[in-house]
Design an enzyme around this catalytic site. Structure first.
Site, PDB file in Angstrom:
ATOM      1  N   GLY A 231       0.842  -1.326   0.106  1.00  0.00           N
ATOM      2  CA  GLY A 231      -0.143   0.001   0.029  1.00  0.00           C
ATOM      3  C   GLY A 231       0.934   1.100  -0.099  1.00  0.00           C
ATOM      4  O   GLY A 231       1.797   1.175  -0.469  1.00  0.00           O
ATOM      5  N   SER A 232       0.356   2.219   0.607  1.00  0.00           N
ATOM      6  CA  SER A 232       0.852   3.616   0.608  1.00  0.00           C
ATOM      7  C   SER A 232       2.243   3.626   1.389  1.00  0.00           C
ATOM      8  O   SER A 232       2.234   2.872   2.399  1.00  0.00           O
ATOM      9  CB  SER A 232       0.131   4.746   1.015  1.00  0.00           C
ATOM     10  OG  SER A 232      -0.441   4.528   2.107  1.00  0.00           O
ATOM     11  N   GLY A 236       2.876   2.088   5.279  1.00  0.00           N
ATOM     12  CA  GLY A 236       4.103   1.324   5.608  1.00  0.00           C
ATOM     13  C   GLY A 236       4.958   2.100   6.679  1.00  0.00           C
ATOM     14  O   GLY A 236       5.412   1.381   7.483  1.00  0.00           O
ATOM     15  N   GLU A 253       5.844  -3.269   0.586  1.00  0.00           N
ATOM     16  CA  GLU A 253       5.838  -3.151  -0.824  1.00  0.00           C
ATOM     17  C   GLU A 253       4.893  -1.852  -1.045  1.00  0.00           C
ATOM     18  O   GLU A 253       3.743  -1.930  -0.890  1.00  0.00           O
ATOM     19  CB  GLU A 253       4.930  -4.194  -1.624  1.00  0.00           C
ATOM     20  CG  GLU A 253       5.541  -5.735  -1.301  1.00  0.00           C
ATOM     21  CD  GLU A 253       6.695  -5.657  -2.266  1.00  0.00           C
ATOM     22  OE1 GLU A 253       7.261  -4.929  -3.201  1.00  0.00           O
ATOM     23  OE2 GLU A 253       7.520  -6.715  -2.066  1.00  0.00           O
ATOM     24  N   CYS A 287       1.544   0.602  -8.826  1.00  0.00           N
ATOM     25  CA  CYS A 287       2.671   0.954  -8.133  1.00  0.00           C
ATOM     26  C   CYS A 287       3.806   1.251  -9.060  1.00  0.00           C
ATOM     27  O   CYS A 287       4.905   2.202  -8.781  1.00  0.00           O
ATOM     28  CB  CYS A 287       3.201   0.119  -7.025  1.00  0.00           C
ATOM     29  SG  CYS A 287       3.052  -1.852  -7.561  1.00  0.00           S
TER      30      CYS A 287
END
Ligand code: NAD
Length: 499
Positions: A231-232, A236, A253, A287
């Protein structure tokens, strides 16, 4: 097909779709398609305990037998590809071929993981002591939480789950609260595979539904040794330290800000094709989407002119239509963020082409936009920020050194590429002084990775690796074994300890 037909074909029942609190909207037209039950935070300890119970049984199942479950999952996915792909289109707004492509990626990782289940190799190592043997053994770790983003609503689960399950780890999946239906349909496919498998332990593969609070229960539990979170960078930044603080293993990720360098020798026809697919595909919501074009000053104007022409012919609209190439953004908030970024880019001296909201010839209620190109005077704050929408910032350069410095001078480090026919430039880009990203390509765009390679990136992208190569090691614990088959007990480094 109507929304209801697609939901039904994917195996979702009226019971699944109604009676809960989480409203699910289709980005195609903004319609509410379901209101599903969320997992209560109070249920989470039992979910985690079930996964721990499954772990105690599953770790004893031989890895090739564990692979058999993934082989069956691959078979079930093949059979359900069209229906699941259509649901990805309905719930995430991807065009039909990308929805199907996402399911194909799940099938590919299953094939990879089945082969892996007969490998999971350790090394043998030369011992310095006579009559000794050293080796490495890889063991299952325990339950693996998989927290996923809306933009790859099913493939990212499979990258993690196929590996984790052959590695001996049960999986608890928390999908994005924006795309829970594709997750529920995937679980039904998994359940069919488990039924055919026969003796999969209860709790081997679980799904929990909800937002950050449900995710946090997994993030904070010591009984979940691995947390793979996609995610963003904002997410993270919260999840990573929490998992580390309890000595868990995070696989992060996160966001990307991917660039392409176009050198003077580049094949511009090929570059244009690669730019358009990677900047505009999935409506700029990958992404690995191309966000920065760093073009040599000698080709920059020509390239921008060709891109403006190509962008002008891109069909924006209903992602279910075979001719559409640009579907909707996930929601209106996302479109507002795109518009705000474009305004900021203008204020920073940028010249913007396209980027307008599209309302005619598209389903009403969805957030449709023209992809945008923004010619920038410098790598400003806006350019250095990932805006999850189809904006391509264009910068110029004179020397390769300058281009590589620009490419690396962002907080993110996911994917990158160079278009050049000059071997020195290509090799320099791939060398230690070149791209600082987890993925670096030559003469192909930054998006659309194959599952055979390890996937992930550096810096604020989080450092995690998933999918191919030896990413499986992230789901196992390594044990170094020394065996003495001699009749004496020599110590390493020649240490004497006689008594
Ligand atoms: P997001 O960060 O809003 O949400 C991602 C997931 O994290 C969701 O399931 C959400 O519920 C969960 N979450 C959010 N806060 C949490 C918390 N505090 N604790 C636990 N879970 C939490 O991201 P999004 O908008 O769904 O996805 C877009 C972003 O994902 C982009 O930045 C994109 O680059 C990134 N992404 C990265 C990769 C990659 O492999 N690097 C792949 C896909 C998407």
């Amino acid at each position: 097909m109507t929304h209801d037909d697609i939901l039904k074909a994917a195996g979702l029942t009226q019971d699944d779709l109604h009676g809960g609190t989480l409203a699910v909207h289709s980005p195609i037209d903004g319609a509410e398609v379901a209101r599903i039950r969320e997992t209560d935070a109070a249920e989470m300890p039992a979910v985690i305990a079930r996964a721990q119970g499954a772990f105690r049984a599953w770790r004893q199942v031989p890895a090739p037998r564990r692979g058999e479950l993934i082989r069956l999952l691959g078979e079930e996915l093949r059979a359900a590809k069209a229906e699941l792909g259509a649901l990805v289109t309905l719930e995430a707004g991807k065009i039909t071929s990308e929805g199907l492509g996402e399911v194909q990626e799940m099938i590919d990782i299953c094939d990879f993981a089945v082969g892996l289940s007969r490998q999971l190799y350790g090394l043998t190592i030369a011992s310095e002591r006579p009559g000794h043997r050293m080796m490495e053994t890889w063991h299952p770790m325990g339950p693996c939480a998989v927290i996923t983003a809306f933009n790859f609503p099913v493939a990212v689960w499979s990258w993690n789950a196929a590996l984790a399950l052959v590695c001996g780890d049960p999986v608890i999946w928390k999908p994005s609260e924006k795309t829970p239906l594709t997750a529920m349909a995937t679980m039904k496919i998994m359940e069919r595979a488990m039924k055919r498998f026969g003796d999969a332990p209860d709790g081997l593969c679980q799904l929990v539904i909800g937002g950050p609070a449900v995710g946090e229960a997994l993030v904070n539990s010591k009984d979940v040794p691995i947390v793979s979170a996609t995610g963003s960078t904002r997410m993270g930044g919260i999840v990573g330290p929490k998992v580390a603080a309890r000595w868990g293993r995070p696989i992060l990720e996160l966001g990307g800000n991917n660039a392409m360098i176009v050198a003077p020798s580049a094949d511009l026809d090929m570059a244009v094709r690669a730019i358009v697919f990677s900047a505009v595909g999935t409506a700029g919501q990958r992404c690995t989407t191309l966000r920065r074009l760093i073009a040599h000053n000698s080709v920059r104007d020509d390239l921008v002119a060709r891109l403006i022409k190509a962008y002008g012919s891109l069909p924006v609209g209903d992602p279910r239509k075979a001719t559409t190439l640009v579907g909707p953004l996930i929601d209106h908030a996302s479109r507002d963020r795109m518009q705000a970024a474009l305004e900021k880019a203008k204020a920073e001296g940028g010249k913007v082409h396209g980027g307008r909201t599209v309302t005619s010839g598209v389903p009403q209620g969805g957030a449709y936009v023209e992809p945008a190109i923004a010619e920038m005077p410098a790598q400003t704050d806006t350019v250095r920020t990932e805006t999850f929408a189809p904006i391509l910032y264009v910068l110029g350069y004179e020397t390769l050194e300058e281009a590589i410095a620009l490419q690396n001078d962002v907080p993110q480090g996911l994917s990158s590429c160079i278009f050049t026919l000059n071997m020195r430039e290509a090799e320099t880009f791939l060398s230690a002084v070149g791209s600082d990203c987890g993925i670096a390509n030559v003469n192909i765009g930054p998006s659309g990775a194959e599952i055979g390679g390890a996937f992930g990136g550096e810096k604020e992208t989080g450092g995690g690796r998933e999918s191919g190569s030896d990413a499986w090691k992230g789901y196992m614990r390594r044990q170094t074994n020394t065996v003495n088959y001699g009749a004496t007990l020599p110590l390493a480094q020649g240490v004497k300890f006689d008594f």
